[in-house]
Design a protein around this motif. Sequence first.
Motif, short mmCIF file in Angstrom:
data_model
loop_
_atom_site.label_atom_id
_atom_site.label_comp_id
_atom_site.label_asym_id
_atom_site.label_seq_id
_atom_site.Cartn_x
_atom_site.Cartn_y
_atom_site.Cartn_z
N UNK A 10 -1.87 15.63 -12.07
CA UNK A 10 -1.98 15.65 -10.61
C UNK A 10 -3.38 15.23 -10.19
N UNK A 11 -4.38 15.58 -10.99
CA UNK A 11 -5.75 15.19 -10.68
C UNK A 11 -5.96 13.68 -10.79
N UNK A 12 -5.36 13.06 -11.81
CA UNK A 12 -5.44 11.60 -11.94
C UNK A 12 -4.78 10.96 -10.72
N UNK A 13 -3.64 11.53 -10.31
CA UNK A 13 -2.97 11.02 -9.11
C UNK A 13 -3.90 11.12 -7.91
N UNK A 14 -4.60 12.25 -7.79
CA UNK A 14 -5.53 12.43 -6.68
C UNK A 14 -6.63 11.39 -6.70
N UNK A 15 -7.15 11.10 -7.90
CA UNK A 15 -8.20 10.10 -8.04
C UNK A 15 -7.68 8.73 -7.59
N UNK A 16 -6.48 8.38 -8.06
CA UNK A 16 -5.88 7.11 -7.64
C UNK A 16 -5.70 7.08 -6.13
N UNK A 66 -0.61 -2.78 -8.93
CA UNK A 66 -0.37 -3.01 -10.36
C UNK A 66 -1.19 -2.05 -11.22
N UNK A 67 -2.38 -1.77 -10.78
CA UNK A 67 -3.22 -0.82 -11.50
C UNK A 67 -2.54 0.55 -11.55
N UNK A 68 -2.06 1.00 -10.38
CA UNK A 68 -1.40 2.30 -10.31
C UNK A 68 -0.11 2.31 -11.13
N UNK A 69 0.63 1.21 -11.06
CA UNK A 69 1.87 1.12 -11.83
C UNK A 69 1.58 1.24 -13.33
N UNK A 70 0.52 0.56 -13.78
CA UNK A 70 0.17 0.61 -15.21
C UNK A 70 -0.23 2.02 -15.62
N UNK A 71 -1.07 2.66 -14.79
CA UNK A 71 -1.48 4.03 -15.11
C UNK A 71 -0.25 4.94 -15.13
N UNK A 72 0.62 4.75 -14.15
CA UNK A 72 1.82 5.58 -14.06
C UNK A 72 2.71 5.42 -15.28
N UNK A 73 2.89 4.18 -15.72
CA UNK A 73 3.75 3.96 -16.90
C UNK A 73 3.14 4.59 -18.14
N UNK A 74 1.82 4.46 -18.27
CA UNK A 74 1.14 5.07 -19.41
C UNK A 74 1.33 6.60 -19.40
N UNK A 75 1.14 7.18 -18.23
CA UNK A 75 1.26 8.63 -18.13
C UNK A 75 2.71 9.09 -18.34
N UNK A 76 3.65 8.26 -17.86
CA UNK A 76 5.06 8.60 -18.08
C UNK A 76 5.40 8.56 -19.57
N UNK A 86 0.84 -1.21 0.00
CA UNK A 86 0.00 0.00 0.00
C UNK A 86 0.87 1.26 0.00
N UNK A 87 1.91 1.25 0.83
CA UNK A 87 2.80 2.42 0.88
C UNK A 87 3.50 2.65 -0.45
N UNK A 88 3.92 1.55 -1.06
CA UNK A 88 4.58 1.65 -2.36
C UNK A 88 3.61 2.23 -3.40
N UNK A 89 2.35 1.80 -3.31
CA UNK A 89 1.35 2.33 -4.23
C UNK A 89 1.21 3.84 -4.05
N UNK A 90 1.18 4.27 -2.79
CA UNK A 90 1.06 5.71 -2.54
C UNK A 90 2.29 6.46 -3.06
N UNK A 91 3.47 5.83 -2.97
CA UNK A 91 4.66 6.48 -3.53
C UNK A 91 4.48 6.68 -5.04
N UNK A 92 3.89 5.69 -5.70
CA UNK A 92 3.63 5.82 -7.15
C UNK A 92 2.61 6.92 -7.42
#
Lengths: 345, 259
Positions: A244-250, A187-197, A55-61
């Motif tokens: 930043x808004x997508x991050x907030x939603x996540x 994994x969901x957050x990681x995938x979204x993050x990679x796409x956004x990156x 969970x903490x790692x997800x929040x870091x993402x």
Amino acid sequence: MTIEHSAEILPSREAAPAREAQPRVRGAAGSAWFGIAVVVALAVAPLFLKNFVTFQLTMALVYAIAILGLNLLTGISGQFSLGHGAFYAVGAYSAAILMESAGLGYAWTLPVAGVVCFVAGFLFGLPALRLEGVYLALATFALAVATPQFLKLGPLEHWTGGVQGVIVTKPDPPFGLPMSQDQWLFYFTLAVGLLLYWAARNLVHSRSGRALLAIRDNPIAARSMGVNTALYKSLAFGVSAAYTGVAGALGAIVVQFVAPDSFTFALSVSLFVGLVVGGVGWLPGALAGGAFVMFIPNLAEHVSKGLSGAVYGVLLILIIYAAPGGVGGLARSLGARFSQPGRRP
Amino acid sequence: MSGAEPLLRVADIRVTFGGITALDGVSFDQRAGHILGLIGPNGAGKTTLFNCLSRLYHPTSGDIRLEGASILGRAAHRIAEIGIGRTFQNVALFQRLSVRDNALVGGHARTRSSMIGDALRLPAAKRTERDSLERVHEILSWLGLESVADAPVGGLPFGTQKRVELARALATRPKLLLLDEPAGGLNHDEVHELGRLIRRIRDERGVSVLLVEHHMGLVMSIADRVVALNFGRKLAEGTPAEVQRDPDVIRAYLGDKAA
Ligand SMILES: Nc1ncnc2c1ncn2[C@@H]1O[C@H](COP(=O)(O)OP(=O)(O)OP(=O)(O)O)[C@@H](O)[C@H]1O
Ligand SMILES: [Mg+2]
């Protein structure tokens, strides 16, 4: 007559001291491999971690995505914001309200939060065009301070839950995947993050991104090359706010809760700190920035309960001293050393 | 208007800054295919005129026409697209970008893209990028800048930076190229080389050049016509030889020195 820009119109930067042009190719290949290694390490990490650490790692993402957005604004288009916590909050509330009041699936709240924050950011960016540097920072500061209060307002309480906030349902892994909810969200957050990156990187290496970089380095020359500086600066605000808004939603989905007091000015400052630690203008730095925002306060707390603020401060100062360009600056100088063996002492 | 419409017509341009009159009713024409030298002592108003042509300054009165159409209704960022490109007196590059990226920004006005398309690398965006890269590649090799294409401009020698500015200006595909003291800070050989280059820009690329320069040797050797300014007014206009002989011009320059 009107003078659109102040006196001696060009910021006459002195020619910088000669620095050898560096062959980039080997450095680029090296950093690509390093990037892949980091992603692989992230992908396997939850298999070995306790749910709470995952969970903490997800929040870091999540913070990394927010910082990536801030970097597009500050590092790429050269505008400052001390108020990105406000866009994070708007994204978080959009997701919470859409899920809990409108019954929208959690994944669908991300694009909606992105669009809402794009519009908010663009509209904020328009009047902010008249502001430069510290004045812009001040205006965004006001935004950050005002937003939590709006979220508490009586008339909106039906949706926002007032001071109580909104509790968000934690999604289950889809297709009966054999993993915990925390792992799935990771994994969901990681995938979204990679796409956004990926999209951010594309943007920076495109016509639009170069227009932003040009504005950052020399707005007058940029205009004379045909860049509509007002439009692009506002667009940069919009895109940055959308990230930043997508991050907030996540964040809302991962934490399963939104309340006005989660989004105080301190959040904006944290994102700004994460940006500087990661390296202004260096996109991968967002990951280091996100980790810093997530873990360093905990670490400081661990070292000394009573003086955690002081420990945090000292750590921050040490990092800024040791790596003035943040992690990005460090990576760049390491890359330069590896790509030119023997050329440097 | 007669058949030979000028490429550029500057008509009675006046610019004041508070109390100072920087340009006081300046008029001249430039024919397509000409290299027009614009000379004058420090503070004569040469850069101010360039800034009017770039729409960075707005003249109090007068008109500026490119191929017969007034440019004064255009915003500064809509000037490159009608074919006016420029360099700056104090090199104004994008310091942290590479040589190639600087030149690519020059192509901005001549291309179209959306942020979404660029971020998602949609086919249209990729095509635009490929075309831009091709164009810039051609310009960089034409100017002998290929070997430094990946280098950040901030670290390059001054002479090279000036060349990069030229590359960026050419990437806007100008009909009229405004050069503000391109020889400033260059050594003797570099100035000689620059003179040849400006001629080639006109002859091989078909670009007309409006050249502000203090280096008289350069102006007199490559300009087709010369306009001399002093204190915001036009002192003289004609062939280089005529202007060089003009008593007012001689006085303006010698007076400068004698003072
Ligand atoms: N933005 C401005 N605000 C106030 N005064 C200005 C501005 N720009 C130019 N001037 C003044 O207008 C006059 C003409 O300046 P300009 O820079 O056009 O001269 P120039 O011919 O280019 O000189 P140089 O050869 O030194 O470059 C000068 O008196 C200058 O101080
Ligand atoms: Mg000048």
